[in-house]
Design a protein around this motif. Structure first.
Motif, PDB file in Angstrom:
ATOM      1  N   GLN A  21       0.830  -1.205   0.000  1.00 18.25           N
ATOM      2  CA  GLN A  21       0.000   0.000   0.000  1.00 18.25           C
ATOM      3  C   GLN A  21       0.867   1.258   0.000  1.00 18.25           C
ATOM      4  OE1 GLN A  21      -3.238   0.454  -0.411  1.00 18.25           O
ATOM      5  NE2 GLN A  21      -3.549  -1.740  -0.598  1.00 18.25           N
ATOM      6  N   PHE A  22       1.906   1.273   0.834  1.00 19.85           N
ATOM      7  CA  PHE A  22       2.807   2.432   0.834  1.00 19.85           C
ATOM      8  C   PHE A  22       3.488   2.597  -0.518  1.00 19.85           C
ATOM      9  CE2 PHE A  22       2.656   2.207   5.497  1.00 19.85           C
ATOM     10  CZ  PHE A  22       2.459   3.554   5.764  1.00 19.85           C
ATOM     11  N   ARG A  23       3.897   1.501  -1.126  1.00 20.16           N
ATOM     12  CA  ARG A  23       4.552   1.561  -2.426  1.00 20.16           C
ATOM     13  C   ARG A  23       3.595   2.115  -3.483  1.00 20.16           C
ATOM     14  NH1 ARG A  23       5.085  -3.687  -3.750  1.00 20.16           N
ATOM     15  NH2 ARG A  23       6.619  -3.955  -2.102  1.00 20.16           N
ATOM     16  N   ASN A  24       2.349   1.667  -3.460  1.00 20.40           N
ATOM     17  CA  ASN A  24       1.378   2.158  -4.439  1.00 20.40           C
ATOM     18  C   ASN A  24       1.093   3.649  -4.247  1.00 20.40           C
ATOM     19  OD1 ASN A  24       1.099  -0.305  -5.682  1.00 20.40           O
ATOM     20  ND2 ASN A  24      -0.642  -0.916  -4.443  1.00 20.40           N
ATOM     21  N   ILE A  25       0.989   4.083  -2.992  1.00 23.97           N
ATOM     22  CA  ILE A  25       0.716   5.501  -2.743  1.00 23.97           C
ATOM     23  C   ILE A  25       1.908   6.358  -3.136  1.00 23.97           C
ATOM     24  CG2 ILE A  25       0.320   7.194  -0.916  1.00 23.97           C
ATOM     25  CD1 ILE A  25      -1.366   5.045   0.496  1.00 23.97           C
ATOM     26  N   LEU A  26       3.118   5.936  -2.763  1.00 22.24           N
ATOM     27  CA  LEU A  26       4.304   6.753  -3.027  1.00 22.24           C
ATOM     28  C   LEU A  26       4.703   6.759  -4.498  1.00 22.24           C
ATOM     29  CD1 LEU A  26       6.482   5.828   0.073  1.00 22.24           C
ATOM     30  CD2 LEU A  26       5.272   7.969  -0.347  1.00 22.24           C
ATOM     31  N   TYR A  27       4.642   5.608  -5.146  1.00 15.67           N
ATOM     32  CA  TYR A  27       5.108   5.527  -6.530  1.00 15.67           C
ATOM     33  C   TYR A  27       4.019   5.815  -7.557  1.00 15.67           C
ATOM     34  CZ  TYR A  27       9.330   3.380  -4.636  1.00 15.67           C
ATOM     35  OH  TYR A  27      10.478   3.119  -3.954  1.00 15.67           O
ATOM     36  N   ASP A  28       2.815   5.322  -7.299  1.00 18.95           N
ATOM     37  CA  ASP A  28       1.745   5.471  -8.281  1.00 18.95           C
ATOM     38  C   ASP A  28       0.779   6.598  -7.942  1.00 18.95           C
ATOM     39  OD1 ASP A  28       2.843   3.261  -9.549  1.00 18.95           O
ATOM     40  OD2 ASP A  28       1.523   1.854  -8.499  1.00 18.95           O
ATOM     41  N   GLY A  29       0.719   6.998  -6.670  1.00 23.44           N
ATOM     42  CA  GLY A  29      -0.143   8.098  -6.271  1.00 23.44           C
ATOM     43  C   GLY A  29      -1.592   7.706  -6.016  1.00 23.44           C
ATOM     44  N   HIS A  30      -1.881   6.418  -5.890  1.00 20.58           N
ATOM     45  CA  HIS A  30      -3.257   5.997  -5.621  1.00 20.58           C
ATOM     46  C   HIS A  30      -3.256   4.672  -4.879  1.00 20.58           C
ATOM     47  CE1 HIS A  30      -3.112   2.859  -8.704  1.00 20.58           C
ATOM     48  NE2 HIS A  30      -2.496   3.738  -9.465  1.00 20.58           N
ATOM     49  N   LEU A  31      -4.398   4.358  -4.284  1.00 25.12           N
ATOM     50  CA  LEU A  31      -4.587   3.058  -3.640  1.00 25.12           C
ATOM     51  C   LEU A  31      -5.009   2.044  -4.687  1.00 25.12           C
ATOM     52  CD1 LEU A  31      -6.583   4.144  -0.477  1.00 25.12           C
ATOM     53  CD2 LEU A  31      -4.231   3.373  -0.554  1.00 25.12           C
ATOM     54  N   SER A  32      -4.375   0.904  -4.667  1.00 27.49           N
ATOM     55  CA  SER A  32      -4.728  -0.100  -5.673  1.00 27.49           C
ATOM     56  C   SER A  32      -6.062  -0.767  -5.349  1.00 27.49           C
ATOM     57  CB  SER A  32      -3.627  -1.154  -5.774  1.00 27.49           C
ATOM     58  OG  SER A  32      -3.456  -1.799  -4.531  1.00 27.49           O
ATOM     59  N   VAL A  33      -6.198  -1.244  -4.136  1.00 26.42           N
ATOM     60  CA  VAL A  33      -7.427  -1.920  -3.714  1.00 26.42           C
ATOM     61  C   VAL A  33      -7.829  -1.344  -2.361  1.00 26.42           C
ATOM     62  CG1 VAL A  33      -8.485  -4.139  -3.200  1.00 26.42           C
ATOM     63  CG2 VAL A  33      -6.675  -4.019  -4.898  1.00 26.42           C
ATOM     64  N   PRO A  34      -8.916  -0.578  -2.300  1.00 26.32           N
ATOM     65  CA  PRO A  34      -9.306   0.027  -1.023  1.00 26.32           C
ATOM     66  C   PRO A  34      -9.606  -0.980   0.085  1.00 26.32           C
ATOM     67  CG  PRO A  34     -10.445   1.084  -2.834  1.00 26.32           C
ATOM     68  CD  PRO A  34      -9.744  -0.108  -3.396  1.00 26.32           C
ATOM     69  N   THR A  35     -10.027  -2.192  -0.253  1.00 27.99           N
ATOM     70  CA  THR A  35     -10.283  -3.183   0.787  1.00 27.99           C
ATOM     71  C   THR A  35      -8.992  -3.608   1.477  1.00 27.99           C
ATOM     72  OG1 THR A  35     -10.219  -4.953  -0.852  1.00 27.99           O
ATOM     73  CG2 THR A  35     -12.382  -4.072  -0.265  1.00 27.99           C
ATOM     74  N   HIS A  36      -7.872  -3.557   0.765  1.00 29.01           N
ATOM     75  CA  HIS A  36      -6.585  -3.855   1.403  1.00 29.01           C
ATOM     76  C   HIS A  36      -6.264  -2.808   2.458  1.00 29.01           C
ATOM     77  CE1 HIS A  36      -4.774  -6.580  -1.948  1.00 29.01           C
ATOM     78  NE2 HIS A  36      -5.822  -7.107  -1.355  1.00 29.01           N
ATOM     79  N   THR A  37      -6.612  -1.562   2.198  1.00 34.60           N
ATOM     80  CA  THR A  37      -6.377  -0.505   3.175  1.00 34.60           C
ATOM     81  C   THR A  37      -7.198  -0.760   4.429  1.00 34.60           C
ATOM     82  OG1 THR A  37      -5.987   1.060   1.379  1.00 34.60           O
ATOM     83  CG2 THR A  37      -6.430   1.979   3.550  1.00 34.60           C
ATOM     84  N   ALA A  38      -8.442  -1.153   4.266  1.00 31.30           N
ATOM     85  CA  ALA A  38      -9.279  -1.463   5.422  1.00 31.30           C
ATOM     86  C   ALA A  38      -8.716  -2.657   6.184  1.00 31.30           C
ATOM     87  CB  ALA A  38     -10.708  -1.754   4.971  1.00 31.30           C
ATOM     88  N   TYR A  39      -8.252  -3.663   5.472  1.00 37.99           N
ATOM     89  CA  TYR A  39      -7.653  -4.827   6.107  1.00 37.99           C
ATOM     90  C   TYR A  39      -6.410  -4.435   6.899  1.00 37.99           C
ATOM     91  CZ  TYR A  39      -5.236  -9.297   6.583  1.00 37.99           C
ATOM     92  OH  TYR A  39      -4.572 -10.372   7.071  1.00 37.99           O
ATOM     93  N   VAL A  40      -5.561  -3.604   6.327  1.00 43.02           N
ATOM     94  CA  VAL A  40      -4.341  -3.159   6.997  1.00 43.02           C
ATOM     95  C   VAL A  40      -4.680  -2.367   8.255  1.00 43.02           C
ATOM     96  CG1 VAL A  40      -2.367  -1.592   6.758  1.00 43.02           C
ATOM     97  CG2 VAL A  40      -2.872  -3.225   4.958  1.00 43.02           C
TER      98      VAL A  40
END
Length: 66
Positions: A21-40
């Motif tokens: 999730q950190f890699r996607n936010i820092l490198y791509d600028g977005h969350l890939s799967v919002p359910t992963h954020t909730a899980y984390v």
């Protein structure tokens, strides 16, 4: 060569999702799967509450044990 069971084990590792999730936010600028954020968030909250309970249980003896 990575075996299938190693890939399955890596996919259930909570740190893999957190780092991803950190890699996607820092490198791509977005969350890939919002359910992963909730899980984390849920996993981190559960671990925090559990560690806080253990710390509070052993905190009175901590100065004596160290």
């Amino acid at each position: 060569m990575t075996h299938g069971w190693l890939l399955n084990l890596r996919s259930i590792d909570p740190m893999n999702m957190i780092v991803g999730q950190f890699r996607n936010i820092l490198y791509d600028g977005h969350l890939s799967v919002p359910t992963h954020t909730a899980y984390v968030v849920i996993v981190c909250t559960v671990f925090f509450v559990g560690c806080l309970a253990v710390f509070r249980r052993y905190a009175p003896n901590l100065p004596r044990d160290i």
